[in-house]
Design an enzyme around this catalytic site. Structure first.
Site, PDB file in Angstrom:
ATOM      1  CE  LYS A  31       1.405  10.063 -14.006  1.00  0.00           C
ATOM      2  NZ  LYS A  31       1.085  11.687 -13.433  1.00  0.00           N
ATOM      3  N   GLY A  75      -4.474  18.603 -17.759  1.00  0.00           N
ATOM      4  CA  GLY A  75      -4.551  19.011 -17.710  1.00  0.00           C
ATOM      5  C   GLY A  75      -5.814  20.421 -17.635  1.00  0.00           C
ATOM      6  CB  ALA A 112      -3.661  13.153 -18.244  1.00  0.00           C
ATOM      7  N   GLY A 113      -7.100  14.381 -17.704  1.00  0.00           N
ATOM      8  CA  GLY A 113      -7.466  14.885 -18.852  1.00  0.00           C
ATOM      9  C   GLY A 113      -8.764  14.811 -18.289  1.00  0.00           C
ATOM     10  CG  ASN A 119      -1.818  18.500  -9.085  1.00  0.00           C
ATOM     11  OD1 ASN A 119      -1.487  18.627  -9.724  1.00  0.00           O
ATOM     12  ND2 ASN A 119      -3.027  19.191  -8.962  1.00  0.00           N
ATOM     13  CB  THR A 120      -5.903  20.160 -13.499  1.00  0.00           C
ATOM     14  OG1 THR A 120      -3.776  20.214 -13.867  1.00  0.00           O
ATOM     15  CG2 THR A 120      -6.061  21.924 -14.379  1.00  0.00           C
TER      16      THR A 120
END
Length: 335
Positions: free
Chosen positions: A178, A239, A265-266, A287-288
């Site tokens: 990635k 995040g 993301a997001g 992830n977050t």
């Protein structure tokens, strides 16, 4: 009974002439069926399986013989057994999860299992030379069972990203990677000039980069032309948990790409993941949203179900949107 000692019956709608006096169990055997694995209805009445060796067929009988098969038709199985392929590797789960921000490796491993993910992103960091025996991610998430996707998180120029992935390939032999090259620390937005430059170099060196990028259909196409094996536009800043802020441009990227497209993301909650899949994306990376949930394990499972549900909804094809109400029940014959 006919003069030749046979009788005429119908079996599952088909006419047959069989020997008179044949029991239902013998009939099943002649057809090639085991009597202990079927059920028989004779003239609209179910025949107990224990009596199949006793009940004899008679002229004019209507028989239905059934057995158990795998549920559903071809279309249904395709919808539920819906794999995807990137760089020649096929995966069943369309959810990719990260390995940062968890309280410990045990929680991280439990979240990965709950998510059903087959790919996890891993950051490439220096070995702790002062404590080389400290626990490592590989002690908890087996790279032989889960595909590791080395990433370039924290890289702000092409050179550092390329260097990081060269080390990753040397350490683990990975070529599916990635790539993300950030423009600034405040927004963590991708620097597309550096990202494109790194993509070209890595592709020429035999890497297969899945590339984090802005939600720009033109930039996405250039990355694909440069050798990206997957396009990964952000749904919102890394995040932030703001959800998918750019549905139109992500849909345009999906429509124009000939490689997989994954929202990266997001995502903040399960409905965000479902939206990404309903737009036609091949997967979602997060992830977050899982790691910072109050219950990461439960959220991981929620994300798994959301990705699956969103994908099925996309394939099912949503109803058209209307400006006004349309009754569900027919009005004809209204009392």
């Amino acid at each position: 009974m006919h003069s030749d000692g046979t009788v005429s019956i119908r079996v599952n709608g088909e006419h047959k002439r069989v020997r008179a006096g044949l029991t239902l169990a013998e009939l099943a055997q002649e057809i090639g069926l085991a009597s202990d694995k079927i059920a028989v209805e004779r003239n609209l009445e179910v025949v107990p399986r224990s009596t199949l060796n006793e009940v004899k067929v008679e002229d004019g009988d209507e028989l239905e013989i059934v057995h158990f098969v795998g549920g559903g038709d071809h279309t249904a199985s395709t919808a539920t057994d819906d794999s995807w392929t990137v760089a020649g590797k096929t995966f069943r789960s369309r959810l990719i999860v990260g390995t940062g921000k968890y309280k410990d490796f045990e929680q991280n491993a439990a979240a990965v299992e709950a998510s059903g993910a087959e790919i996890v992103t891993v950051a490439v960091r220096r070995v702790n030379v002062s404590d080389p025996k400290a626990p490592m991610l590989t002690d908890y998430i087996d790279p032989k069972k889960i595909t590791y996707l080395p990433n370039t998180a924290g890289c702000f120029d092409a050179e550092s990203a390329i260097r990081t992935l060269r080390l990753a390939r040397e350490a683990g032999g990975w070529d599916l990677v990635k790539l993300e090259v950030l423009g600034e620390a405040r927004t963590l937005y991708p620097d597309m000039v550096e990202t494109l430059r790194a993509t070209e170099v890595l592709a020429n060196e035999g890497f297969k980069p899945m590339v984090y990028c802005v939600d720009d259909p033109i930039a996405a196409k250039r990355l694909e032309d440069a050798g990206a094996v997957a396009i990964m536009p952000l749904g919102a800043p890394i995040g932030s948990g703001l959800g998918i802020q750019n549905r139109v441009t992500i849909r345009l990227i999906v429509e124009g790409a000939s490689v997989p497209v994954l929202v990266d993301a997001g995502v903040g909650t399960a409905s965000d993941a479902a939206v990404a899949m309903e737009l036609g994306c091949d997967g979602v990376l997060m992830n977050t949203a899982i790691a910072e949930a109050k219950d990461p394990i439960a959220m991981a499972r929620a994300m798994k179900l959301a990705v699956e549900g969103g994908r099925i909804a996309y394939r099912a094809g949503r109803m058209g949107q209307r400006k006004y109400a349309d009754p569900s029940s027919p009005l004809a014959g209204l009392i």
